[in-house]
Design an enzyme around this catalytic site. Structure first.
Site, short mmCIF file in Angstrom:
data_model
loop_
_atom_site.label_atom_id
_atom_site.label_comp_id
_atom_site.label_asym_id
_atom_site.label_seq_id
_atom_site.Cartn_x
_atom_site.Cartn_y
_atom_site.Cartn_z
N LYS A 158 37.61 29.71 40.18
CA LYS A 158 36.61 29.14 39.26
C LYS A 158 35.51 28.56 40.13
CE LYS A 158 35.51 28.26 34.91
NZ LYS A 158 36.25 27.33 34.05
N SER A 225 36.07 33.57 37.83
CA SER A 225 35.49 32.94 36.65
C SER A 225 34.55 31.85 37.12
CB SER A 225 36.61 32.36 35.77
OG SER A 225 36.10 31.71 34.65
N SER A 226 33.65 31.41 36.25
CA SER A 226 32.71 30.36 36.63
C SER A 226 32.43 29.45 35.45
CB SER A 226 31.41 30.97 37.16
OG SER A 226 30.87 31.91 36.26
N GLU A 296 34.55 45.52 33.16
CA GLU A 296 33.23 45.40 32.58
C GLU A 296 32.67 46.79 32.32
OE1 GLU A 296 30.76 43.07 35.11
OE2 GLU A 296 30.02 44.77 36.26
N SER A 342 40.05 39.95 31.51
CA SER A 342 38.86 39.14 31.65
C SER A 342 37.69 40.03 32.06
CB SER A 342 39.09 38.04 32.70
OG SER A 342 37.93 37.27 32.91
N PRO A 350 36.55 48.51 41.52
CA PRO A 350 35.47 49.49 41.56
C PRO A 350 34.57 49.41 40.34
CG PRO A 350 37.56 50.53 41.02
CD PRO A 350 37.88 49.13 41.40
N GLY A 353 35.59 49.90 36.70
CA GLY A 353 37.03 49.66 36.64
C GLY A 353 37.32 48.20 36.91
#
Length: 363
Positions: A158, A225-226, A296, A342, A350, A353
Site C-alpha cells: 500500500k 494498492s495505494s 486490467e 484486484s 504482463p 494479464g
C-alpha cells in the site's frame, strides 16, 4: 513461527463473525493474527467505505478477544480491496503466526513486513520511488528470514497517491509532480511494481522514461494498492522457507491475458499441489486456500485477436469490466467465487494479464 492461513466469507458489510468463530474454536488466538487481505462489496473507488467498515469490524474482534491494545491492533496490516464485480464473493484471508510444528526439511510459508522510507509527492512515478520501494522490500525479506529472492512469491503493498494538499506541498518546495491527481493511483501502483521487481532481481533499475510506459517491465509477484492514508510503502511479503513449520505453501505464476486459466493452475502447481495437465476445479480436493491476482484492461483493446470495448465504455469503468471478467475465469478455475481479484495492474504481470499467487495446504 508457523503461519496459519484461512479464508473467511464476509456475510454482510460489517461482518467479522468468521474470524471470531475461528478464534473461539481455538484454531488460533486473536493475538496471533498478523495480517488480513480481503475483498469488500463496495465500488472500489475513493469513496468506498466498505473497506473502512470491514477494517473496523475485523480489528474490533481482535480487540475483544486479544490482549493487544488499540495501538498494536491498528498496526496489523489489513489490505482491503473494494469491488466484488461479477461473481466475486466478499471474503477475507487471515494470516496468523502459531507454534504449529512441521517437517524441518520441508519449505512452508513465511511472512515479513516493512515500511519503506518516506515517499514524497514528487517521488511518485519517478526513480526515487522505485528505489525507496525496493529498499522496503529488502527489509521485508529480512523480516521474513528469506535470503534468496526466488523464494518470494507474493508482495502486497500500500503506497501513497497524490492529493491536492500533497501537490501543493511539492510546489511550495519548488518541486514538480509526475502526473495528474486522478492518474496517481495507477502511477503509484505501477512505480511500486517496478520497485518490487528491482528488489527481487526480476528487472534492472528502469530509466525514468520507462516508468509507467514500458509495459514489458513487470514483477510476477507484485500486488500493489495505494491510498491517501500513508506517506510510505507498507509492505507485506510472503515466501517459502525450510523449517518454517505449519502446513501451507505459496507459489506464483502469471496470467498472460484475461482468459489464461492455465496461469492460475500453474500458480497452484508452483505452490506444491500436483495437478493433471488439463486440470479442473475438482482436482484441487479442497487443498487450495485462495488465489490472489491482479488484472486490467489491455490498452491495445484486443483479447486473443478479438476487439474489446472495455476502454470505450462511458457507463462502466474498464476496471469493473476486467475485474468481473477475470473473477469469473478464476472462480471457474478453482470452483469458488471467493477469490481475490484486484485491478490497476501496471507493471504487475504482463500487459493485459497479471500475477497469480496461490496458497495451498500440504498433507
Amino acid at each position: 513461527m508457523a503461519v496459519d492461513v484461512v479464508k473467511i466469507e464476509i456475510k454482510s458489510v460489517m461482518d467479522a463473525s468468521g474470524l471470531e468463530e475461528h478464534i473461539l474454536a481455538g484454531r488460533f488466538k486473536a493475538d496471533e493474527v498478523v495480517a488480513v487481505i480481503g475483498k469488500t462489496e463496495g465500488n472500489g473507488g475513493v469513496n468506498d467505505f466498505t473497506r473502512i467498515l470491514s477494517d473496523q469490524a475485523f480489528r474490533k474482534v481482535l480487540m475483544d478477544h486479544g490482549t493487544r491494545d488499540a495501538a498494536a491492533v491498528k498496526k496489523i496490516p489489513m489490505v482491503w480491496s473494494g469491488g466484488c464485480d461479477g461473481v466475486i464473493t466478499p471474503h477475507a484471508t487471515v494470516f496468523a503466526r502459531t507454534a504449529e510444528a512441521g517437517p524441518a526439511s520441508e519449505t512452508r510459508i513465511v511472512m515479513g513486513t516493512a515500511l519503506s522510507p518516506q515517499i514524497l509527492p514528487e517521488d511518485i512515478g519517478r526513480p526515487a520511488m522505485v528505489e525507496k520501494v525496493a529498499e522496503g522490500v529488502r527489509l521485508a525479506m529480512k523480516d521474513a528470514g528469506i535470503t534468496d529472492p526466488k523464494d518470494v512469491h507474493y508482495v502486497q503493498t500500500k503506497t501513497p497517491l497524490l492529493t491536492i494538499e500533497t501537490i501543493q506541498d511539492a510546489y511550495s518546495r519548488g518541486q514538480t509532480v509526475a502526473c495528474e491527481l486522478h492518474d496517481s493511483m495507477g502511477v503509484s501502483n505501477g512505480t511500486t511494481g517496478l520497485g518490487i521487481a528491482v528488489a527481487l532481481g526480476e528487472i534492472d533499475m528502469p530509466r525514468a522514461e520507462q516508468i509507467c510506459h514500458d509495459l514489458d517491465l513487470y514483477s510476477a509477484v507484485a500486488s500493489c494498492s495505494s491510498g491517501v492514508e500513508l506517506d510510505c510503502a507498507q509492505i507485506v511479503l510472503f515466501g517459502n522457507k525450510a523449517g518454517a513449520g505449519g502446513r501451507f505453501r505459496i507459489g506464483h505464476s502469471v496470467m498472460k491475458d484475461a482468459l489464461d486459466m492455465d496461469g492460475i493452475y500453474d500458480a497452484i502447481r508452483d505452490a506444491g499441489l500436483a495437478l493433471p495437465e488439463r486440470a479442473r476445479a475438482s482436482d484441487l480436493n479442497g487443498k487450495l486456500v485462495n488465489c490472489f491476482m491482479k488484472c486490467e484492461a489491455d490498452k491495445r483493446g484486443k483479447l486473443r485477436g478479438r476487439r474489446q470495448i472495455m476502454l470505450d465504455d462511458s457507463d462502466v469503468h474498464h476496471h469493473r469490466h476486467s475485474k468481473a471478467a477475470v473473477g469469473g475465469v478464476a472462480a471457474a478455475a478453482i470452483g469458488d467465487a471467493a477469490v481475490f481479484v484486484s485491478v490497476d495492474a501496471m507493471h504487475q504481470g504482463p500487459h493485459g494479464g497479471g500475477p497469480v499467487i496461490a496458497i495451498v495446504e500440504m498433507d
